[in-house]
Design a protein around this motif. Structure first.
Motif, PDB file in Angstrom:
ATOM      1  N   ILE A   1       0.834  -1.204   0.000  1.00 47.21           N
ATOM      2  CA  ILE A   1       0.000   0.000   0.000  1.00 47.21           C
ATOM      3  C   ILE A   1       0.868   1.253   0.000  1.00 47.21           C
ATOM      4  CG2 ILE A   1      -1.717   1.296   1.324  1.00 47.21           C
ATOM      5  CD1 ILE A   1      -2.733  -1.423   2.374  1.00 47.21           C
ATOM      6  N   ARG A   2       1.941   1.233   0.774  1.00 46.24           N
ATOM      7  CA  ARG A   2       2.834   2.394   0.842  1.00 46.24           C
ATOM      8  C   ARG A   2       3.498   2.667  -0.498  1.00 46.24           C
ATOM      9  NH1 ARG A   2       7.820   3.649   1.327  1.00 46.24           N
ATOM     10  NH2 ARG A   2       8.492   1.467   1.269  1.00 46.24           N
ATOM     11  N   ARG A   3       3.870   1.584  -1.220  1.00 41.85           N
ATOM     12  CA  ARG A   3       4.504   1.778  -2.536  1.00 41.85           C
ATOM     13  C   ARG A   3       3.553   2.437  -3.530  1.00 41.85           C
ATOM     14  NH1 ARG A   3       6.424  -3.634  -2.066  1.00 41.85           N
ATOM     15  NH2 ARG A   3       4.975  -4.241  -3.714  1.00 41.85           N
ATOM     16  N   GLY A   4       2.259   2.375  -3.244  1.00 38.52           N
ATOM     17  CA  GLY A   4       1.289   3.029  -4.120  1.00 38.52           C
ATOM     18  C   GLY A   4       1.203   4.525  -3.909  1.00 38.52           C
ATOM     19  N   GLY A   5       2.054   5.078  -3.027  1.00 43.75           N
ATOM     20  CA  GLY A   5       2.071   6.523  -2.809  1.00 43.75           C
ATOM     21  C   GLY A   5       1.291   6.966  -1.592  1.00 43.75           C
ATOM     22  N   VAL A   6       0.899   6.009  -0.730  1.00 44.91           N
ATOM     23  CA  VAL A   6       0.126   6.321   0.469  1.00 44.91           C
ATOM     24  C   VAL A   6       1.085   6.621   1.627  1.00 44.91           C
ATOM     25  CG1 VAL A   6      -1.584   5.437   2.111  1.00 44.91           C
ATOM     26  CG2 VAL A   6      -1.729   4.835  -0.315  1.00 44.91           C
ATOM     27  N   MET A   7       0.715   7.576   2.475  1.00 50.14           N
ATOM     28  CA  MET A   7       1.536   7.923   3.632  1.00 50.14           C
ATOM     29  C   MET A   7       1.681   6.717   4.553  1.00 50.14           C
ATOM     30  SD  MET A   7       2.446  11.100   3.272  1.00 50.14           S
ATOM     31  CE  MET A   7       2.910  11.581   4.936  1.00 50.14           C
ATOM     32  N   GLN A   8       2.837   6.673   5.278  1.00 46.57           N
ATOM     33  CA  GLN A   8       3.154   5.530   6.129  1.00 46.57           C
ATOM     34  C   GLN A   8       2.047   5.236   7.139  1.00 46.57           C
ATOM     35  OE1 GLN A   8       6.179   3.644   6.035  1.00 46.57           O
ATOM     36  NE2 GLN A   8       5.040   2.276   7.389  1.00 46.57           N
ATOM     37  N   ALA A   9       1.586   6.280   7.821  1.00 47.53           N
ATOM     38  CA  ALA A   9       0.558   6.088   8.850  1.00 47.53           C
ATOM     39  C   ALA A   9      -0.745   5.581   8.247  1.00 47.53           C
ATOM     40  CB  ALA A   9       0.324   7.395   9.602  1.00 47.53           C
ATOM     41  N   THR A  10      -1.112   6.135   7.104  1.00 47.99           N
ATOM     42  CA  THR A  10      -2.342   5.711   6.434  1.00 47.99           C
ATOM     43  C   THR A  10      -2.230   4.273   5.963  1.00 47.99           C
ATOM     44  OG1 THR A  10      -2.718   7.980   5.684  1.00 47.99           O
ATOM     45  CG2 THR A  10      -3.957   6.238   4.578  1.00 47.99           C
ATOM     46  N   ALA A  11      -1.056   3.918   5.394  1.00 46.08           N
ATOM     47  CA  ALA A  11      -0.839   2.553   4.934  1.00 46.08           C
ATOM     48  C   ALA A  11      -0.892   1.573   6.095  1.00 46.08           C
ATOM     49  CB  ALA A  11       0.509   2.456   4.224  1.00 46.08           C
ATOM     50  N   HIS A  12      -0.362   1.985   7.235  1.00 45.57           N
ATOM     51  CA  HIS A  12      -0.366   1.124   8.421  1.00 45.57           C
ATOM     52  C   HIS A  12      -1.798   0.849   8.878  1.00 45.57           C
ATOM     53  CE1 HIS A  12       1.050  -0.602  12.205  1.00 45.57           C
ATOM     54  NE2 HIS A  12       0.150   0.155  12.826  1.00 45.57           N
ATOM     55  N   ASN A  13      -2.585   1.923   8.992  1.00 43.47           N
ATOM     56  CA  ASN A  13      -3.973   1.755   9.436  1.00 43.47           C
ATOM     57  C   ASN A  13      -4.785   0.936   8.433  1.00 43.47           C
ATOM     58  OD1 ASN A  13      -3.561   3.242  11.781  1.00 43.47           O
ATOM     59  ND2 ASN A  13      -4.039   5.191  10.755  1.00 43.47           N
ATOM     60  N   ALA A  14      -4.558   1.192   7.128  1.00 44.35           N
ATOM     61  CA  ALA A  14      -5.306   0.466   6.097  1.00 44.35           C
ATOM     62  C   ALA A  14      -4.962  -1.023   6.134  1.00 44.35           C
ATOM     63  CB  ALA A  14      -4.994   1.034   4.722  1.00 44.35           C
ATOM     64  N   SER A  15      -3.678  -1.350   6.306  1.00 42.57           N
ATOM     65  CA  SER A  15      -3.280  -2.757   6.338  1.00 42.57           C
ATOM     66  C   SER A  15      -3.879  -3.472   7.540  1.00 42.57           C
ATOM     67  CB  SER A  15      -1.754  -2.875   6.356  1.00 42.57           C
ATOM     68  OG  SER A  15      -1.210  -2.346   7.555  1.00 42.57           O
ATOM     69  N   LYS A  16      -4.012  -2.770   8.672  1.00 44.76           N
ATOM     70  CA  LYS A  16      -4.624  -3.377   9.853  1.00 44.76           C
ATOM     71  C   LYS A  16      -6.093  -3.691   9.597  1.00 44.76           C
ATOM     72  CE  LYS A  16      -3.746  -1.873  13.950  1.00 44.76           C
ATOM     73  NZ  LYS A  16      -3.563  -0.977  15.118  1.00 44.76           N
ATOM     74  N   GLN A  17      -6.784  -2.765   8.951  1.00 42.92           N
ATOM     75  CA  GLN A  17      -8.195  -2.994   8.643  1.00 42.92           C
ATOM     76  C   GLN A  17      -8.373  -4.123   7.633  1.00 42.92           C
ATOM     77  OE1 GLN A  17     -10.914  -1.498  10.057  1.00 42.92           O
ATOM     78  NE2 GLN A  17      -9.424  -0.579  11.475  1.00 42.92           N
ATOM     79  N   ILE A  18      -7.541  -4.120   6.604  1.00 41.80           N
ATOM     80  CA  ILE A  18      -7.644  -5.145   5.561  1.00 41.80           C
ATOM     81  C   ILE A  18      -7.339  -6.526   6.122  1.00 41.80           C
ATOM     82  CG2 ILE A  18      -6.580  -5.983   3.413  1.00 41.80           C
ATOM     83  CD1 ILE A  18      -6.162  -3.019   2.658  1.00 41.80           C
ATOM     84  N   SER A  19      -6.368  -6.605   7.026  1.00 41.57           N
ATOM     85  CA  SER A  19      -5.966  -7.904   7.577  1.00 41.57           C
ATOM     86  C   SER A  19      -7.062  -8.564   8.398  1.00 41.57           C
ATOM     87  CB  SER A  19      -4.715  -7.735   8.446  1.00 41.57           C
ATOM     88  OG  SER A  19      -3.625  -7.299   7.667  1.00 41.57           O
ATOM     89  N   LEU A  20      -8.049  -7.791   8.838  1.00 44.57           N
ATOM     90  CA  LEU A  20      -9.148  -8.364   9.607  1.00 44.57           C
ATOM     91  C   LEU A  20     -10.025  -9.274   8.760  1.00 44.57           C
ATOM     92  CD1 LEU A  20     -10.197  -5.221  11.706  1.00 44.57           C
ATOM     93  CD2 LEU A  20      -8.811  -7.182  12.455  1.00 44.57           C
ATOM     94  N   VAL A  21      -9.980  -9.095   7.435  1.00 47.00           N
ATOM     95  CA  VAL A  21     -10.784  -9.912   6.515  1.00 47.00           C
ATOM     96  C   VAL A  21      -9.811 -10.659   5.598  1.00 47.00           C
ATOM     97  CG1 VAL A  21     -12.632  -9.933   4.808  1.00 47.00           C
ATOM     98  CG2 VAL A  21     -12.593  -8.169   6.592  1.00 47.00           C
ATOM     99  N   PRO A  22      -9.526 -11.951   5.868  1.00 47.23           N
ATOM    100  CA  PRO A  22      -8.522 -12.692   5.096  1.00 47.23           C
ATOM    101  C   PRO A  22      -8.730 -12.661   3.585  1.00 47.23           C
ATOM    102  CG  PRO A  22      -9.165 -13.937   7.042  1.00 47.23           C
ATOM    103  CD  PRO A  22     -10.086 -12.757   6.969  1.00 47.23           C
ATOM    104  N   ASP A  23      -9.972 -12.787   3.130  1.00 50.81           N
ATOM    105  CA  ASP A  23     -10.221 -12.771   1.685  1.00 50.81           C
ATOM    106  C   ASP A  23      -9.865 -11.428   1.067  1.00 50.81           C
ATOM    107  OD1 ASP A  23     -11.046 -15.376   1.676  1.00 50.81           O
ATOM    108  OD2 ASP A  23     -13.183 -14.926   1.733  1.00 50.81           O
ATOM    109  N   ARG A  24     -10.142 -10.360   1.798  1.00 43.41           N
ATOM    110  CA  ARG A  24      -9.791  -9.030   1.295  1.00 43.41           C
ATOM    111  C   ARG A  24      -8.273  -8.864   1.268  1.00 43.41           C
ATOM    112  NH1 ARG A  24     -12.274  -4.236   4.623  1.00 43.41           N
ATOM    113  NH2 ARG A  24     -14.174  -5.306   3.930  1.00 43.41           N
ATOM    114  N   ALA A  25      -7.601  -9.365   2.310  1.00 43.51           N
ATOM    115  CA  ALA A  25      -6.145  -9.286   2.354  1.00 43.51           C
ATOM    116  C   ALA A  25      -5.537 -10.079   1.205  1.00 43.51           C
ATOM    117  CB  ALA A  25      -5.639  -9.816   3.692  1.00 43.51           C
ATOM    118  N   LEU A  26      -6.118 -11.234   0.921  1.00 43.49           N
ATOM    119  CA  LEU A  26      -5.616 -12.054  -0.174  1.00 43.49           C
ATOM    120  C   LEU A  26      -5.801 -11.342  -1.515  1.00 43.49           C
ATOM    121  CD1 LEU A  26      -4.376 -14.862  -0.696  1.00 43.49           C
ATOM    122  CD2 LEU A  26      -6.690 -15.688  -1.151  1.00 43.49           C
ATOM    123  N   ALA A  27      -6.933 -10.650  -1.667  1.00 41.92           N
ATOM    124  CA  ALA A  27      -7.188  -9.916  -2.907  1.00 41.92           C
ATOM    125  C   ALA A  27      -6.186  -8.784  -3.090  1.00 41.92           C
ATOM    126  CB  ALA A  27      -8.613  -9.369  -2.904  1.00 41.92           C
TER     127      ALA A  27
END
Length: 237
Positions: free
Chosen positions: A108-134
């Motif tokens: 997510i960070r490599r896509g140009g997202v700020m570190q803090a935003t990428a961190h929070n987004a990854s935490k939310q995405i990881s809560l749903v395994p299928d979404r994380a896999l996608a």
């Protein structure tokens, strides 16, 4: 307007990944070049028109079947490999959820997202395994719902090769000799220009150059087989 454009782009990307577009392009081009070359090679050996027709038909059937089998095996292997990659990441999420989350955060960070935003987004995405896999799949440039269709690629390849191979063969159903050979060259050349031009248009490249390149490939292949036929000069009656 932008939404429609994005939808069309996604649709075209799915078609390319499915393997059908590649199979269609390769099929019609290979069928055309193969049968123009074979027909002129056999005709160059002074073969009777019936043998030229028979050779062309045999080439059409054998080539279409071979292309279909090859595309099926190739696409099936590709799909199995991609499925394995996704399965390995799913196992990675189960064994080490935090490391998997960090992988997603980095993507997510490599896509140009700020570190803090990428961190929070990854935490939310990881809560749903299928979404994380996608998300992981898309980090590899994949659509997890469209890994490719071996059957679709095989059928497309079979039909397009047969269509391409049939074009230069048509004159031999009605005539023979030099007249049929000239018509084969004319039809094959016209088809090559159309195929090359269409590829250039769809790929956003110079249409004239793509058409000329496809025609040049056809001329080189046809000249080589015609020359081989004349060299051996085997008369078949």
């Amino acid at each position: 307007m932008a939404e429609a454009t994005n939808h069309d782009s996604r649709r075209r990307a799915r078609e390319v990944q499915s393997g059908a577009t590649r199979a269609a392009v390769l099929g019609v081009s290979d069928g055309l070049v193969t049968n123009v070359s074979l027909i002129l090679g056999v005709a160059g050996a002074q073969a009777d028109s019936r043998f030229v027709l028979l050779a062309g038909l045999a080439s059409l059937v054998a080539g279409a079947a071979s292309m279909a089998v090859g595309e099926y095996v190739s696409m099936a292997a590709q799909v199995e490999l991609l499925q394995r990659l996704l399965a390995e990441f799913r196992e990675h999420m189960s064994r080490d959820p935090e490391a998997a989350r960090e992988d997603l955060e980095e993507f997510i960070r490599r896509g140009g997202v700020m570190q803090a935003t990428a961190h929070n987004a990854s935490k939310q995405i990881s809560l749903v395994p299928d979404r994380a896999l996608a998300v992981y799949a898309r980090s590899l440039g994949l659509d997890p719902e469209e890994l490719g269709s071996p059957w679709k690629a095989a059928v497309t390849s079979l039909l397009t090769f047969a269509a391409g191979a049939l074009v230069p063969l048509l004159p031999w159903f009605f005539t023979g000799g030099t007249h049929a050979a000239v018509l084969s060259i004319a039809l094959g050349g016209t088809a090559a220009v159309l195929v090359g031009g269409a590829l250039g248009f769809l790929g956003g490249r110079n249409v004239a150059w793509s058409a000329a390149r496809q025609l040049l490939v056809l001329i080189i292949a046809a000249a080589a087989t015609w020359g081989a036929g004349k060299l051996f000069n085997v008369t078949v009656t």
